[in-house]
Design an enzyme around this catalytic site. Sequence first.
Site, mmCIF file in Angstrom:
data_model
loop_
_atom_site.group_PDB
_atom_site.id
_atom_site.type_symbol
_atom_site.label_atom_id
_atom_site.label_comp_id
_atom_site.label_asym_id
_atom_site.label_seq_id
_atom_site.Cartn_x
_atom_site.Cartn_y
_atom_site.Cartn_z
ATOM 1 N N GLU A 291 0.118 -11.656 4.684
ATOM 2 C CA GLU A 291 -0.343 -12.678 5.628
ATOM 3 C C GLU A 291 0.175 -12.406 7.032
ATOM 4 O O GLU A 291 -0.513 -12.649 8.022
ATOM 5 C CB GLU A 291 0.117 -14.075 5.163
ATOM 6 N N HIS B 11 -6.567 -1.970 -1.267
ATOM 7 C CA HIS B 11 -5.786 -0.750 -1.054
ATOM 8 C C HIS B 11 -4.709 -1.007 0.001
ATOM 9 O O HIS B 11 -3.550 -0.606 -0.153
ATOM 10 C CB HIS B 11 -6.714 0.377 -0.610
ATOM 11 N N SER B 12 -5.083 -1.679 1.074
ATOM 12 C CA SER B 12 -4.145 -1.997 2.154
ATOM 13 C C SER B 12 -4.775 -3.110 2.977
ATOM 14 O O SER B 12 -5.862 -3.591 2.651
ATOM 15 C CB SER B 12 -3.919 -0.764 3.044
ATOM 16 N N SER C 85 2.656 9.923 4.618
ATOM 17 C CA SER C 85 1.279 9.484 4.351
ATOM 18 C C SER C 85 0.424 10.459 3.551
ATOM 19 O O SER C 85 -0.384 10.018 2.740
ATOM 20 C CB SER C 85 0.570 9.161 5.668
#
Lengths: 341, 417
Positions: free
Chosen positions: B97, B312-313, B183
């Site tokens: 959030e 996923h993100s 990453s």
Amino acid sequence: MHRTLRAAGRRWLSSAATEMNMCTAINLTMKDAMRRNDKMVIFGEDVGFGGVFRCSVGLRDEFGRDRVFNTPVNEQGLIAFAVGLCVAGHDVIAEIQFADYIFPAFDQIVNEVAKYRYRAASNWDVGGLVIRAPCSAVGHGSMYHSQSVESYFAHCPGLKIVIPRGPYQAKGLLNASVADRNPILFFEPKTLYRNAEGSVPDEHYTIPIGQADVVRVGSDITMVGWGTQVDRMLGAASILQEEHGVSVEVIDLQTIVPWDVVTVTESVRKTGRCIVTHEAPVTNGFGAELTSTIQERCFLSLEAPIQRVCGYDTHFPLAWEEFYLPSVPRLVESAVKTMNY
Amino acid sequence: MNVMRRASVRTVRQVRRSTGLVDGPDGEVWNIDFTGHNSLTDNMAFKKAAEKPEPLYRVLDAQGECVGEAPDLTEEECRMMNKTMVRQSVMDGILYEAQRQGRISFYMTNYGEEATQIGSVSALKPDDMVYAQYREAGVLLYRGYEINKMIAQCMGTEEDDAKGRQMPIHYGSPEHHYQTISSPLATQLPQAAGAGYTMKLDNVDKVCICYFGDGAASEGDFHPALNFAATLGSRTIFFCRNNGYAISTPAVDQYAGDGIYARGVGYGIRSVRVDGNDIFAVHAATKKARELCIEHNAPVLIEAMTYRGGHHSTSDDSTRYRQKSEVDKWMSGPNPIKRFTRYLEKKNWWSKEDDKQVREETRKEVMAALQRQEKMGFWDPTELITDVFAEPTPALIKQRDEMLAHMRAHPNVYKTA
């Protein structure tokens, strides 16, 4: 068209020294490094039996299969494997069989090796890694056994790149590379393994990384190169002196990244003229970086534009190798043009 | 043609009888051990899989009943495991959030995969090395990494141990033996093979665990990781979180074989498939894997079948490629936290009050850390050039000085301390 190259090394006045070629110098240096640090490990393809260029002969017999071993045929794997060993407290000399085959490992080198320290703010690092690979022209290597690959990696922050011109330099620079706490790409011009011979001190010594070597002092024009090109520059310098009365200062860069800006720019400020030369293709080769920085720092000292005498923008050809290479005649011609500018 | 074929068959049988050669060629040069078996066959069979897909090892059923052999864990240990799963879940909710509100730039949740993380790390020693992908924050949380540090990393503040260098959730901690996340997918796998090799070399009571997803297992780095670990002998646990998705790509588009399990077998690695949503199964398998690694100086593969409960993100909206009914199905009963909670409640090792308390405490802790980090400054821009190398090079120092001079010349443009 090979001839035995006498690498111009410094005279070592006091200690014992041995005549040897560059392959033997590298072999003995690795042996010594393994003896000094029992956490050092050496591996690569065919390294176990001595390596395709014989640089690792005798290492497995002395240090055992746990510390000197063959990996399966996989470059991205073997570089990454080395990373894992380094972060777990070991030092590694990882061998890529030919620089032409380093590209599968490009992601691991650029995205992992080079970034490991920066992304972790030095909480982790791969400082104990040296990657060795034979590079450059060998007379019959063609596209996949002749490439000079330094400029692909020079563009990536976090990697040091070192290229020796002979046995004395190979030992000193390799010792320095092993000691340096940064990942280092150590490219060895393969024709020099057998063709470069010289006197190598028996004792341990280092040549500083980041320091260029003024191999021949001159006053009219500066030539900057590395590896196999050093002997070509020296050959051109002799001809230019004898036949044209031009005095050439020859600089072996030795370290590509970080390169010795001070030595090179001091030289060009003195001579006012510069040729940059490498086997790799001219466009975006490391000569472009040198040329740009030299002109920026030495603009008012320059009597003529800086010349690049390099490989052409083609792949490395088999049949036309002598035309492709930045040869002695091409260097002489470029110097004469520069003097007459 | 018929005559020729009969003749060739007869010839083979004759050779066998006359030389007594029952087994055929010796497989040593190919590293294939045919001892006790025929190395030849007359039956040409193209096989693409084992006869049946490998089933999932399971201890707790979907209702939280223990139907298998429970691992040897105390009440305290089980409470710690459940508490950590709940804490991770609560933190995920708040930080997701927070990203939506613009307070952090990016976030990835761990919903549905808490058992894969906490079940496995709880079976390891605290100094076993961890290489992870990005959906393993619970591993770090279990080991005691502070929530405040996690949020500092997400915001890149001056309390981030990594100097604000990376995107959020790219945690790392030498103190907790957790390699810094990067990453690119799967790059950690062959590195973990190398790290696991040192544990054999140094003969220490350690293993290296390496987490990765079903998508990452398609990357080129997966292959040498397993192959090197198997041939050279690495004490590496390859732990695959098969959660069914790689961003929007479902497993049906990711592989055609029997998941990642079959590949482990193919590389000669002891492999097991477990119910990744069953914390006991994950724990037991990881504990056993660790023993096997050290006993055999060899890798082990665990394929933990689970489900990615969230997007996923924060850059993804998974409603565009999967049904809500599917998500709801996996996040209800089979959900790892719900399952384990039901088990613990039946044993009176966990209560609704415990749950409420953990959630409330965690919420307070996360909110406090968020507020703290929002007031925090950042590392000085002179740090731009540090850690590229062990020491900055002359070129970097020159560039830093140029940058500083530029900043000072334009104080209205650049906010500096």
